[in-house]
Design an enzyme around this catalytic site. Structure first.
Site, PDB file in Angstrom:
ATOM      1  N   HIS A 187       7.084   6.580  16.496  1.00  0.00           N
ATOM      2  CA  HIS A 187       8.395   6.471  15.874  1.00  0.00           C
ATOM      3  C   HIS A 187       8.458   7.125  14.506  1.00  0.00           C
ATOM      4  O   HIS A 187       9.504   7.573  14.079  1.00  0.00           O
ATOM      5  CB  HIS A 187       8.906   5.037  15.954  1.00  0.00           C
ATOM      6  N   GLU A 429      11.378   5.680  33.066  1.00  0.00           N
ATOM      7  CA  GLU A 429      10.195   5.900  32.236  1.00  0.00           C
ATOM      8  C   GLU A 429       8.969   5.154  32.722  1.00  0.00           C
ATOM      9  O   GLU A 429       7.955   5.120  32.032  1.00  0.00           O
ATOM     10  CB  GLU A 429      10.503   5.563  30.766  1.00  0.00           C
ATOM     11  N   ASP A 453       7.456   7.854  27.479  1.00  0.00           N
ATOM     12  CA  ASP A 453       6.760   6.759  28.150  1.00  0.00           C
ATOM     13  C   ASP A 453       6.342   7.143  29.556  1.00  0.00           C
ATOM     14  O   ASP A 453       5.255   6.758  29.999  1.00  0.00           O
ATOM     15  CB  ASP A 453       7.656   5.511  28.191  1.00  0.00           C
ATOM     16  N   ARG A 463       0.170   6.199  24.139  1.00  0.00           N
ATOM     17  CA  ARG A 463       0.867   7.273  23.421  1.00  0.00           C
ATOM     18  C   ARG A 463       0.223   7.624  22.087  1.00  0.00           C
ATOM     19  O   ARG A 463       0.322   8.736  21.606  1.00  0.00           O
ATOM     20  CB  ARG A 463       2.313   6.830  23.146  1.00  0.00           C
ATOM     21  N   CYS A 500      15.897  12.254  28.015  1.00  0.00           N
ATOM     22  CA  CYS A 500      16.002  11.976  26.585  1.00  0.00           C
ATOM     23  C   CYS A 500      14.633  11.918  25.921  1.00  0.00           C
ATOM     24  O   CYS A 500      14.519  11.662  24.736  1.00  0.00           O
ATOM     25  CB  CYS A 500      16.779  10.690  26.342  1.00  0.00           C
TER      26      CYS A 500
HETATM   27  C1  PEP Z   1      10.926   7.852  26.127  1.00  0.00           C
HETATM   28  O1  PEP Z   1      10.167   6.940  26.437  1.00  0.00           O
HETATM   29  O2  PEP Z   1      10.830   9.019  26.568  1.00  0.00           O
HETATM   30  C2  PEP Z   1      12.023   7.617  25.170  1.00  0.00           C
HETATM   31  C3  PEP Z   1      12.938   8.533  24.948  1.00  0.00           C
HETATM   32  O3  PEP Z   1      12.079   6.414  24.543  1.00  0.00           O
HETATM   33  P1  PEP Z   1      11.161   5.950  23.333  1.00  0.00           P
HETATM   34  O4  PEP Z   1      10.482   7.180  22.800  1.00  0.00           O
HETATM   35  O5  PEP Z   1      12.073   5.312  22.353  1.00  0.00           O
HETATM   36  O6  PEP Z   1      10.234   4.987  23.986  1.00  0.00           O
HETATM   37 MG    MG Z   2      10.574   4.851  26.106  1.00  0.00          MG
END
Ligand code: PEP
Ligand code: MG
Length: 563
Positions: A187, A429, A453, A463, A500
């Site tokens: 993040h 995801e 994810d 991750r 996304c």
């Molecule tokens: C993802 O998991 O690809 C996503 C867009 O959500 P986040 O990165 O907030 O987990």
């Molecule tokens: Mg995610």
């Protein structure tokens, strides 16, 4: 030169401000002159009051009155007559040093509150410990850097970039960010990109390798940084900086244009946002809507859950800013690396595989209902769609739909308007959702593929773990097959399918995604024009030829060779 992970692109040249995490060491000592010690304590309390008032005044203007008042409440807690009396008894009576008196009195009071099974009173315990640490730091002369006040031309160096640090960042003043931990999809990286600040993450021991005031240059696109560079290196980075700015300038010709391939196939190009204010940036960067609003940021950096009214205002403001363009709002995705201390959740051994996102929301319906109600009410003011994160099967989606239907009845009874046709979609995801994509596509109104994810869960890789980072790759054939399957299943049922995750802005993957038939690309505001340019350079027939070859590959190496 130090090498790390390219977290947020751009060139940074500046001076280092090191954000240290101070450990507090207290000594249990008595003093000779109790009167002087009492004065020292009072001085620290006075400074605490002045600092807190100043912080609250700043927050009035930036975050809002409510959060500022929580801070002002801290002053009252510290000045509570009972607390003052106990402090005086220890310092003036027992000649204990001021910092130890503060430790004993505030910790005991905090423990008392912590034992009461009431969330609000437990919050008091957290507040008291926060006050305690701040007063002890004043007494020990430990100064925390106030990020909101650093000078122009600063490069921040920290172990990690926490949401509370980012809250204080004034983007114009920050030339770059270097951290010791975090990956491209952490993040901290996502926030740095949203603020258009170049960042290099996961540089081993960087905090011990630099000191305040060191000169530094960094390249957020390659993940490189040089501390105290010589003139040649500075010149080289100045040239890189100018080239980067020039490229940005050239991309402007893609602004205001539709997003189409060379042979005329149009797709949607929308933005990922984290805060309501980011919506303005999405418009400025020519995003065609919002493809992912990560609502958990509304829940962070505060002491309690945002009220229905607060959430309603936030969602409504995004919907209004986007003026009828689609706004996909993801419901609370908490857990994993996104903690909410005020919920007092138990620590888990595997938080990424644990009680997070929709799992948490379906258990804590009291919290989820507030969010869904706020979303429904805001849907009267724009084109809002609801997206459910971390879905593993149709049951979860059905439960959310049932909750929404019940809330719609409530709103009807209260004569409150909302969009009766509001779409509910699924964030794809997890491998389970991928395997069940055919069934989910029959019950969801849209899909959005969360490759951040999906890559991690498909490859069974954390991750943020550098040791296994080599496996965390969206180019891996396993992940590509998952993406292809999800898009195919959506197409079969005729629902919209977007992406996304960070992969949506990867120029290497764009031809594949076009070949698979992806309808919507959701990227950070800064990637909009670059992505539009990349899409404009491909013919669908060429994309399909490439995709056929790529999907026949069985190793990541083969895939990368072709791409
Ligand atoms: C993802 O998991 O690809 C996503 C867009 O959500 P986040 O990165 O907030 O987990
Ligand atoms: Mg995610």
């Amino acid at each position: 030169m130090y090498k790390g992970i390219a977290g947020s692109e751009g060139i940074g040249i500046g001076k280092i401000v090191l954000i240290e995490e101070h450990e507090i060491h207290l000594e249990n000592r008595t003093v000779e002159d109790a009167e002087a010690e009492q004065k020292r304590l009072q001085g620290a309390i006075d400074k605490f009051v002045a600092d807190t008032n100043a912080m609250a005044d700043r927050m009035d203007a930036t975050v809002g009155e409510k959060d500022a008042d929580i801070l002002r409440g801290h002053i009252q807690m510290l000045q509570d007559p009972m607390i003052e009396e106990q402090l005086t008894a220890l310092v003036s009576g027992e000649k204990l040093c001021a910092e130890m008196a503060v430790e004993q009195v505030l910790e005991q009071t905090a423990q008392m509150f912590a034992q009461i099974p009431d969330e609000l009173l437990q919050q008091r315990a957290t507040d008291l410990r926060d006050i305690k640490t701040r007063v002890e730091k004043i007494l020990l002369g430990i100064e925390d850097v106030d990020i909101s006040k650093v000078e122009k031309g600063t490069v921040l160096v920290a172990r990690d970039l926490t949401p509370s640090m980012t809250a204080g960042i004034v983007p114009e003043n920050i030339q770059g960010i270097l951290t010791e931990v975090g990956g491209r999809t952490s993040h901290s990286a996502i926030l740095a990109r949203a603020m258009e600040i170049p960042a290099v993450l996961s540089i081993e021991n960087i905090c011990s390798l630099v000191k305040n005031g060191d000169n530094v240059v960094l390249n957020g696109s390659t993940g490189e940084a040089v501390i105290n560079p010589d003139d040649d290196v500075i010149r080289e980075y100045q040239q890189l900086y100018e080239a980067y700015q020039k490229e940005k300038e050239l991309l402007k010709k893609y602004s205001g244009k539709p997003t189409v391939t060379a042979d005329g196939k149009q797709v949607e190009l929308v933005c990922n946002i984290g805060k309501p204010e980011d919506a303005a940036k999405a418009v400025e960067c020519d995003g065609e809507g919002v493809g992912l609003f990560r609502t958990e940021f509304l829940f962070m950096d505060r002491d309690s859950i945002p009220t229905e009214e607060e959430q309603f205002e936030a969602y409504k403001s995004v919907a209004e800013t986007m003026k009828g363009k689609p706004v996909i709002i993801r419901t609370l995705d908490i857990g994993g690396d996104k903690a909410l201390p005020y919920l007092g959740l138990e620590e888990e051994e595997n938080p990424f595989l644990g009680f997070r996102a929709i799992r948490f929301c379906l258990e804590r319906r009291d919290i989820y209902e507030i969010q869904l109600r706020a979303l429904l009410r805001a849907s009267a003011f724009g084109n809002i769609k609801i997206m459910v994160p971390l879905v593993t099967g149709v049951e979860e989606l059905r439960q959310v739909k049932e909750m929404v239907a019940a809330l719609m009845k409530q709103l009807d009874a209260e004569n409150i308007s909302y969009n009766q046709e509001i779409e509910i979609g699924v964030m794809m995801e997890t491998p389970a959702a991928c395997m069940m994509a055919d069934a989910l596509a029959k019950e969801a109104k849209f899909f959005s593929i969360g490759t951040n994810d999906l890559t991690g869960y498909t490859m069974a890789v954390d991750r943020g773990n550098a040791k296994v980072a080599y496996l965390y790759s969206t180019y891996n054939p396993a992940v590509l097959r998952a993406i292809q399957r999800i898009i195919e299943c959506a197409k079969k049922e005729g629902i919209m399918v977007g992406m996304c995750g960070e992969a949506a802005a990867d120029p290497k993957l764009i031809p594949l995604l076009l070949a698979f038939g992806l309808d919507e690309f959701s990227v950070s505001a800064t990637s909009v024009l670059k992505t539009r340019k990349a899409i404009s350079e491909w013919d669908i027939s060429r994309c399909r030829e490439l995709a056929e070859k790529v999907m026949a590959c069985v190793t990541e190496e083969e895939v990368l060779k072709l791409l």
